[in-house]
Motif scaffolding. Sequence first.
Motif, PDB file in Angstrom:
ATOM      1  N   ARG A   1       8.990  10.802  -1.169  1.00  0.00           N
ATOM      2  CA  ARG A   1       7.799  10.307  -1.418  1.00  0.00           C
ATOM      3  C   ARG A   1       7.853   9.319  -0.170  1.00  0.00           C
ATOM      4  O   ARG A   1       6.002   9.257   0.017  1.00  0.00           O
ATOM      5  CB  ARG A   1       8.395   9.911  -2.466  1.00  0.00           C
ATOM      6  CG  ARG A   1       7.836  11.054  -4.038  1.00  0.00           C
ATOM      7  CD  ARG A   1       8.158  10.250  -5.078  1.00  0.00           C
ATOM      8  NE  ARG A   1       8.104   9.759  -5.806  1.00  0.00           N
ATOM      9  CZ  ARG A   1       8.504   9.110  -7.037  1.00  0.00           C
ATOM     10  NH1 ARG A   1       9.596   9.396  -7.024  1.00  0.00           N
ATOM     11  NH2 ARG A   1       7.750   7.477  -6.959  1.00  0.00           N
ATOM     12  N   VAL A   2       7.889   8.507   0.180  1.00  0.00           N
ATOM     13  CA  VAL A   2       7.852   7.664   1.038  1.00  0.00           C
ATOM     14  C   VAL A   2       7.396   8.079   2.383  1.00  0.00           C
ATOM     15  O   VAL A   2       6.752   6.983   2.920  1.00  0.00           O
ATOM     16  CB  VAL A   2       9.329   6.056   1.552  1.00  0.00           C
ATOM     17  CG1 VAL A   2       8.939   4.769   1.757  1.00  0.00           C
ATOM     18  CG2 VAL A   2       9.622   5.716  -0.264  1.00  0.00           C
TER      19      VAL A   2
ATOM     20  N   ASP B   1       1.160  -1.500   0.021  1.00  0.00           N
ATOM     21  CA  ASP B   1      -0.091  -0.270   0.109  1.00  0.00           C
ATOM     22  C   ASP B   1       0.904   1.120   0.224  1.00  0.00           C
ATOM     23  O   ASP B   1       0.987   2.173  -1.299  1.00  0.00           O
ATOM     24  CB  ASP B   1      -0.898  -0.004   1.448  1.00  0.00           C
ATOM     25  CG  ASP B   1      -2.420  -1.064   1.667  1.00  0.00           C
ATOM     26  OD1 ASP B   1      -2.453  -1.525   0.368  1.00  0.00           O
ATOM     27  OD2 ASP B   1      -1.993  -1.811   2.866  1.00  0.00           O
ATOM     28  N   VAL B   2       1.768   1.308   0.827  1.00  0.00           N
ATOM     29  CA  VAL B   2       2.865   2.470   0.678  1.00  0.00           C
ATOM     30  C   VAL B   2       3.525   3.135  -0.589  1.00  0.00           C
ATOM     31  O   VAL B   2       3.910   3.750  -0.606  1.00  0.00           O
ATOM     32  CB  VAL B   2       3.991   2.316   2.166  1.00  0.00           C
ATOM     33  CG1 VAL B   2       4.451   3.307   2.043  1.00  0.00           C
ATOM     34  CG2 VAL B   2       3.311   2.062   3.837  1.00  0.00           C
TER      35      VAL B   2
ATOM     36  N   ILE C   1       4.028   7.376   4.420  1.00  0.00           N
ATOM     37  CA  ILE C   1       4.164   6.778   5.372  1.00  0.00           C
ATOM     38  C   ILE C   1       3.236   7.706   6.403  1.00  0.00           C
ATOM     39  O   ILE C   1       2.320   6.998   6.993  1.00  0.00           O
ATOM     40  CB  ILE C   1       5.210   6.418   6.025  1.00  0.00           C
ATOM     41  CG1 ILE C   1       5.703   4.836   5.492  1.00  0.00           C
ATOM     42  CG2 ILE C   1       5.243   5.776   7.300  1.00  0.00           C
ATOM     43  CD1 ILE C   1       7.547   4.840   5.708  1.00  0.00           C
ATOM     44  N   GLU C   2       3.378   8.774   6.423  1.00  0.00           N
ATOM     45  CA  GLU C   2       2.593   9.435   7.247  1.00  0.00           C
ATOM     46  C   GLU C   2       1.478   9.534   7.074  1.00  0.00           C
ATOM     47  O   GLU C   2       0.362   9.924   7.988  1.00  0.00           O
ATOM     48  CB  GLU C   2       2.997  10.504   6.877  1.00  0.00           C
ATOM     49  CG  GLU C   2       4.929  11.241   7.699  1.00  0.00           C
ATOM     50  CD  GLU C   2       5.213  12.629   7.323  1.00  0.00           C
ATOM     51  OE1 GLU C   2       4.584  13.692   6.803  1.00  0.00           O
ATOM     52  OE2 GLU C   2       6.087  12.944   8.301  1.00  0.00           O
ATOM     53  N   GLN C   3       1.103   9.779   5.853  1.00  0.00           N
ATOM     54  CA  GLN C   3      -0.699   9.427   5.364  1.00  0.00           C
ATOM     55  C   GLN C   3      -1.022   8.435   5.995  1.00  0.00           C
ATOM     56  O   GLN C   3      -2.486   7.535   6.158  1.00  0.00           O
ATOM     57  CB  GLN C   3      -0.867   9.480   3.621  1.00  0.00           C
ATOM     58  CG  GLN C   3      -0.457  11.289   3.305  1.00  0.00           C
ATOM     59  CD  GLN C   3      -0.423  10.748   2.385  1.00  0.00           C
ATOM     60  OE1 GLN C   3      -1.409  10.720   1.562  1.00  0.00           O
ATOM     61  NE2 GLN C   3       0.135  11.673   1.247  1.00  0.00           N
TER      62      GLN C   3
ATOM     63  N   THR D   1      11.842  -1.097  -2.156  1.00  0.00           N
ATOM     64  CA  THR D   1      12.519   1.090  -1.276  1.00  0.00           C
ATOM     65  C   THR D   1      12.013   1.214  -0.142  1.00  0.00           C
ATOM     66  O   THR D   1      12.505   1.564   0.187  1.00  0.00           O
ATOM     67  CB  THR D   1      12.492   2.058  -3.370  1.00  0.00           C
ATOM     68  OG1 THR D   1      12.803   1.383  -4.402  1.00  0.00           O
ATOM     69  CG2 THR D   1      12.343   2.958  -2.221  1.00  0.00           C
ATOM     70  N   VAL D   2      10.436   0.609   0.154  1.00  0.00           N
ATOM     71  CA  VAL D   2      10.292   0.483   1.067  1.00  0.00           C
ATOM     72  C   VAL D   2      10.668   0.088   1.737  1.00  0.00           C
ATOM     73  O   VAL D   2      11.126   0.897   3.162  1.00  0.00           O
ATOM     74  CB  VAL D   2       8.607   1.045   0.282  1.00  0.00           C
ATOM     75  CG1 VAL D   2       8.207   1.547   2.389  1.00  0.00           C
ATOM     76  CG2 VAL D   2       7.293   1.444  -0.148  1.00  0.00           C
ATOM     77  N   SER D   3      10.942  -1.308   1.404  1.00  0.00           N
ATOM     78  CA  SER D   3      11.866  -1.490   3.013  1.00  0.00           C
ATOM     79  C   SER D   3      13.135  -1.525   3.255  1.00  0.00           C
ATOM     80  O   SER D   3      13.937  -1.295   4.407  1.00  0.00           O
ATOM     81  CB  SER D   3      12.284  -3.842   2.128  1.00  0.00           C
ATOM     82  OG  SER D   3      10.999  -3.752   1.941  1.00  0.00           O
ATOM     83  N   ARG D   4      13.778  -0.948   2.126  1.00  0.00           N
ATOM     84  CA  ARG D   4      15.398  -0.435   2.309  1.00  0.00           C
ATOM     85  C   ARG D   4      14.836   1.285   3.318  1.00  0.00           C
ATOM     86  O   ARG D   4      15.947   1.315   4.278  1.00  0.00           O
ATOM     87  CB  ARG D   4      15.766  -0.239   0.716  1.00  0.00           C
ATOM     88  CG  ARG D   4      16.305  -0.978   0.170  1.00  0.00           C
ATOM     89  CD  ARG D   4      17.545  -0.406  -1.108  1.00  0.00           C
ATOM     90  NE  ARG D   4      16.929  -0.024  -1.453  1.00  0.00           N
ATOM     91  CZ  ARG D   4      16.110   0.051  -2.954  1.00  0.00           C
ATOM     92  NH1 ARG D   4      16.201  -1.374  -3.466  1.00  0.00           N
ATOM     93  NH2 ARG D   4      15.727   0.457  -3.876  1.00  0.00           N
ATOM     94  N   TYR D   5      13.996   1.349   2.483  1.00  0.00           N
ATOM     95  CA  TYR D   5      13.717   3.348   3.556  1.00  0.00           C
ATOM     96  C   TYR D   5      13.878   2.637   5.429  1.00  0.00           C
ATOM     97  O   TYR D   5      14.340   3.376   5.922  1.00  0.00           O
ATOM     98  CB  TYR D   5      12.675   3.839   2.413  1.00  0.00           C
ATOM     99  CG  TYR D   5      12.030   4.988   4.601  1.00  0.00           C
ATOM    100  CD1 TYR D   5      12.988   6.346   3.765  1.00  0.00           C
ATOM    101  CD2 TYR D   5      11.533   5.136   4.643  1.00  0.00           C
ATOM    102  CE1 TYR D   5      12.135   7.855   4.395  1.00  0.00           C
ATOM    103  CE2 TYR D   5      10.997   5.776   5.803  1.00  0.00           C
ATOM    104  CZ  TYR D   5      11.267   7.547   5.372  1.00  0.00           C
ATOM    105  OH  TYR D   5      11.023   8.269   6.449  1.00  0.00           O
ATOM    106  N   LEU D   6      12.388   2.013   5.302  1.00  0.00           N
ATOM    107  CA  LEU D   6      12.383   1.355   6.761  1.00  0.00           C
ATOM    108  C   LEU D   6      13.796   0.877   7.740  1.00  0.00           C
ATOM    109  O   LEU D   6      13.794   1.097   8.611  1.00  0.00           O
ATOM    110  CB  LEU D   6      11.150   0.079   6.578  1.00  0.00           C
ATOM    111  CG  LEU D   6       9.818   0.875   6.182  1.00  0.00           C
ATOM    112  CD1 LEU D   6       9.115  -0.308   5.954  1.00  0.00           C
ATOM    113  CD2 LEU D   6       9.442   1.478   7.050  1.00  0.00           C
TER     114      LEU D   6
END
Length: 345
Positions: free
Chosen positions: A37-38, A9-10, A42-44, A20-25
Motif C-alpha cells: 500500500r505504501v 499525504d502518503v 509513493i508511486e502515485q 509506518t511510512v517512515s519505517r518503509y522508507l
Amino acid sequence: MGAKVTIKDVAELAGVSKSTVSRYLNHGYISLEKQQRVREAIEQTGFKSNFFAKRLKTQESKLIGIVLPRMDSVTVGKLLSGINRIFDPAGYQGILLVSHLSIEKELENIQNLQQQGVDGILVDSVGLTDRHIELAKTTSVPIVYTGQWNEAVPSIKIDDWAAGRMVGAYLRQMGHRHAVFAGVTQTDKAVGVDRRQGFVEAFCEDRPEARVDFVETGFDFLSAYNKGAAILELAPTVVVGATDNISLGVLRYLHERGIQVPEQISVVGFGGYDVGAVVYPALTTVAFDYELLGMKAAQYLLDLLAHHAGEENMTLPLFFVERESVRNLTEKYETKAPASYLELT
C-alpha cells in the motif's frame, strides 16, 4: 500533489500512520500488505524522490535509530516515554529495533541503522563490548549507549553499584546474615556485576559470618519463579532479586507454597515497578527514574548532533522504598492480624 507531497499525504493515501511510512522508507519492518500500500502511494505521488532529495540537501533525516533489548518490559516503556519527551518537540521520529537480549543482534541492529541514514542512534545496551566501542568511533553517526557505561564512548546509566550498596546496607541493619542474590549473568555488567557487587560489599563488610549465595535467573518473571526451589534449598533469610520482576517471580513461588513473607523469608528488589506497591506484601525496592534516564540520553544525543558539549551532571537519582516484604531480625516479629471491614471503614 507534486513537489509539496509530505509523509502525511502518503500515509493518508495508503491508509497507514506516518511512522509506518517512515519505517518503509528506512527499511524498517512493516507487514507485506502495508508495504504494498505504501509503495503504491509513493508511486502515485512521486514522493520518494522528493524525500531523498531533501535528505541529501539538508544532510539530515530527522530520524533516530533506537535499539532496545526487549519490548515486554516496564523499564523499556518508561525509557521510551522519556526519549519521546525530548525527541518529539525537536521534530525527530524514532525507528525501533529489538535485540531480544542478544549482544550479536544488538550489534547487527546498530550496523543496519548506520546504513539506513539515521541522524543518530540510541542503544539501551545488553552489554558493551570492544565491537560496540569500535562502531561508535568509526562512524559519523553519533551513538549514545544507555543501561551500560564505558568511558570510551558516550554512555549513561543508573549507578547500579550504589543501588546494590543501598540494599546491602539496609539488610545488614535489619539483622540479615544469609542472602540469596537472584540475578543475571555477568554478560550484563550493570545488573550482573555492578549491582550484585555493590550489594555483596555492603552486606558482608566486616562481617565474616555474613554469606551471599548466587542463583542465576533470566530477567523475566517465569525464569525467576522456576528457580524458586533452588533458592529455598539454600535456606536464606532474604532473597534479593536483581530486578523487581525477578523478586515478583520469587514472591509468587513462595506464596503458592504457603511460605509467609516476611515472617519466614524476606524479599527485596530493584527498579521500583508500580506493581510492587500493590502485591502482598508490598515489595521493598530501590526505585530508578527510567523516564529521566530516557530524557537525559535523548538530550545527550541531540547535543552530540548539534556539536554541543552537553550536560555535565548526568547523575540519576536513586530512591530507597521501604515497604512490607522485609523482616527486621533484630526485633521480635509480631504478626499483624488483617483489619476487619468495620475497622477499615
